[in-house]
Structures are given as C-alpha cells and as structure tokens.
Write a protein that holds these residues in place. Structure first.
Motif, mmCIF file in Angstrom:
data_model
loop_
_atom_site.group_PDB
_atom_site.id
_atom_site.type_symbol
_atom_site.label_atom_id
_atom_site.label_comp_id
_atom_site.label_asym_id
_atom_site.label_seq_id
_atom_site.Cartn_x
_atom_site.Cartn_y
_atom_site.Cartn_z
ATOM 1 N N SER A 7 0.875 -1.224 -0.149
ATOM 2 C CA SER A 7 0.223 0.153 0.419
ATOM 3 C C SER A 7 0.862 1.066 0.216
ATOM 4 O O SER A 7 2.504 1.214 0.300
ATOM 5 C CB SER A 7 -0.959 0.017 1.238
ATOM 6 O OG SER A 7 -0.305 0.400 2.451
ATOM 7 N N GLY A 8 0.450 2.558 -0.158
ATOM 8 C CA GLY A 8 0.882 3.432 -0.010
ATOM 9 C C GLY A 8 1.783 4.209 -1.209
ATOM 10 O O GLY A 8 1.964 5.459 -1.615
ATOM 11 N N GLN A 39 8.027 -2.668 -11.705
ATOM 12 C CA GLN A 39 8.231 -2.772 -12.712
ATOM 13 C C GLN A 39 7.571 -1.507 -13.429
ATOM 14 O O GLN A 39 6.948 -1.746 -13.251
ATOM 15 C CB GLN A 39 7.782 -4.049 -13.661
ATOM 16 C CG GLN A 39 7.809 -4.580 -15.145
ATOM 17 C CD GLN A 39 7.269 -6.267 -15.541
ATOM 18 O OE1 GLN A 39 6.490 -6.943 -13.755
ATOM 19 N NE2 GLN A 39 7.281 -6.911 -15.910
ATOM 20 N N ALA A 40 8.518 -1.166 -14.761
ATOM 21 C CA ALA A 40 7.902 -0.289 -15.587
ATOM 22 C C ALA A 40 7.327 -0.488 -16.207
ATOM 23 O O ALA A 40 7.574 -1.841 -16.898
ATOM 24 C CB ALA A 40 8.585 0.870 -15.611
ATOM 25 N N PRO A 41 6.330 -0.587 -17.745
ATOM 26 C CA PRO A 41 5.306 -0.940 -18.474
ATOM 27 C C PRO A 41 6.250 -0.949 -19.438
ATOM 28 O O PRO A 41 7.655 -0.106 -20.205
ATOM 29 C CB PRO A 41 4.297 0.939 -19.169
ATOM 30 C CG PRO A 41 4.211 1.441 -17.886
ATOM 31 C CD PRO A 41 5.742 0.852 -17.023
ATOM 32 N N ALA A 92 6.951 3.129 -11.529
ATOM 33 C CA ALA A 92 6.090 1.433 -12.322
ATOM 34 C C ALA A 92 6.040 0.707 -11.172
ATOM 35 O O ALA A 92 5.247 2.338 -10.241
ATOM 36 C CB ALA A 92 8.163 1.496 -11.551
ATOM 37 N N VAL A 93 4.987 -0.239 -11.564
ATOM 38 C CA VAL A 93 4.447 -0.606 -10.149
ATOM 39 C C VAL A 93 5.336 -1.114 -9.541
ATOM 40 O O VAL A 93 6.728 -1.849 -9.587
ATOM 41 C CB VAL A 93 3.613 -1.879 -10.676
ATOM 42 C CG1 VAL A 93 2.441 -3.135 -9.376
ATOM 43 C CG2 VAL A 93 2.116 -0.849 -11.393
ATOM 44 N N TYR A 94 5.433 -1.065 -8.089
ATOM 45 C CA TYR A 94 5.863 -1.718 -6.761
ATOM 46 C C TYR A 94 5.126 -2.442 -6.408
ATOM 47 O O TYR A 94 4.398 -3.060 -5.893
ATOM 48 C CB TYR A 94 6.548 -0.641 -6.442
ATOM 49 C CG TYR A 94 7.065 0.952 -6.390
ATOM 50 C CD1 TYR A 94 7.017 1.155 -7.724
ATOM 51 C CD2 TYR A 94 8.728 0.834 -6.202
ATOM 52 C CE1 TYR A 94 7.993 2.686 -8.272
ATOM 53 C CE2 TYR A 94 9.288 1.892 -6.468
ATOM 54 C CZ TYR A 94 9.538 1.985 -7.276
ATOM 55 O OH TYR A 94 10.257 3.740 -7.773
ATOM 56 N N THR A 119 1.301 -2.050 -6.209
ATOM 57 C CA THR A 119 1.015 -1.089 -5.892
ATOM 58 C C THR A 119 1.657 -0.157 -6.668
ATOM 59 O O THR A 119 3.254 0.446 -6.912
ATOM 60 C CB THR A 119 1.196 -0.209 -4.640
ATOM 61 O OG1 THR A 119 0.083 0.674 -4.189
ATOM 62 C CG2 THR A 119 2.595 0.062 -3.907
ATOM 63 N N GLN A 120 0.437 1.077 -7.788
ATOM 64 C CA GLN A 120 1.706 2.025 -8.494
ATOM 65 C C GLN A 120 1.401 2.941 -8.096
ATOM 66 O O GLN A 120 1.923 3.780 -7.179
ATOM 67 C CB GLN A 120 0.099 2.114 -9.643
ATOM 68 C CG GLN A 120 0.209 2.976 -10.502
ATOM 69 C CD GLN A 120 1.712 2.345 -11.702
ATOM 70 O OE1 GLN A 120 1.919 1.406 -12.219
ATOM 71 N NE2 GLN A 120 2.577 3.770 -11.860
#
Length: 125
Positions: A7-8, A39-41, A92-94, A119-120
C-alpha cells in the motif's frame, strides 16, 4: 496462507515523497528477507532494495541510493520503503517479496518465492 499486501502508492510530483508499506501475514515474518521490486511498462522487473531477516542489513539499487530507505518492524510484520526526491523514472508498479533466508538479502527477483500484488507509483514528467 502466506500473503503480502502493498500500500501507499499514488501520484506524486517530481521531488516529492511517498512511503510504501508491505504487510505480511501467514508466515513467521522474523525469518524472512524482504525485497522491493518495480516494473515499469515495457520493462523487466528490477530490484530496488532489500532488508535481511536477522541483522537489518540492506541493499539498494544504484539509482535509488540516497533517496530510498528500507526498514522493517517485525512486531507489526511490516516493511516500509521511504521514497524521497522522486523522479519520473521511478514510475512503476512496486512489489514486495519475501524469502526465507537466515542472513543477508539479494535484490534478485529469482531469489524470492512470495510476492504481493503491487502498488502503482506515478511521477509525471
């Protein structure tokens, strides 16, 4: 059932800060190293930071050194990633991840067995 919940995340302007949290349940948290990945797109998942189970030793990927801080609170089964001076390239998504490990940690995704849903984090350019 082992579970990790991040979260966050959110939208923050360049130079801003966010604190990500990872709540663990269903396993003996004290014996697990925890890693943060992103991870970035269109890009591969990369390691950001990790913290050991035993001596709180930490590792940081070069691009986040001096800006990000990982910490853990075993009493709460929580790991945090404080992210300061955020840049658009941090978008990124973490994910947090866990692996049973007695000493040290690695920021290699293949090392980790258990993963959260992510989480984005978005830092607009």
């Amino acid at each position: 059932q082992l579970e990790l919940v991040e979260s966050g995340g959110g939208l923050v302007q360049p130079g801003g800060s966010l604190r990500l949290s990872c709540l663990a349940s269903g396993f003996n948290f004290d014996y697990y190293a925890i890693g943060w990945f992103r991870q970035a797109p269109g890009k591969e998942r990369e390691g950001v930071s990790c913290i050991s189970s035993s001596d709180d030793s930490t590792i940081y990927e070069d691009s986040v050194k001096g800006r990000f801080t990982i910490s853990r609170d075993n009493a709460k089964n929580m790991v945090y990633l404080q992210m300061n001076s955020l840049k658009p390239e941090d978008t990124a998504v973490y994910y947090c991840a866990a692996v049973a490990r007695s000493r040290g940690c690695l920021i290699a995704a293949l090392e980790y067995l258990y993963w959260g849903q992510g989480t984005q984090v978005t830092v607009p350019s």
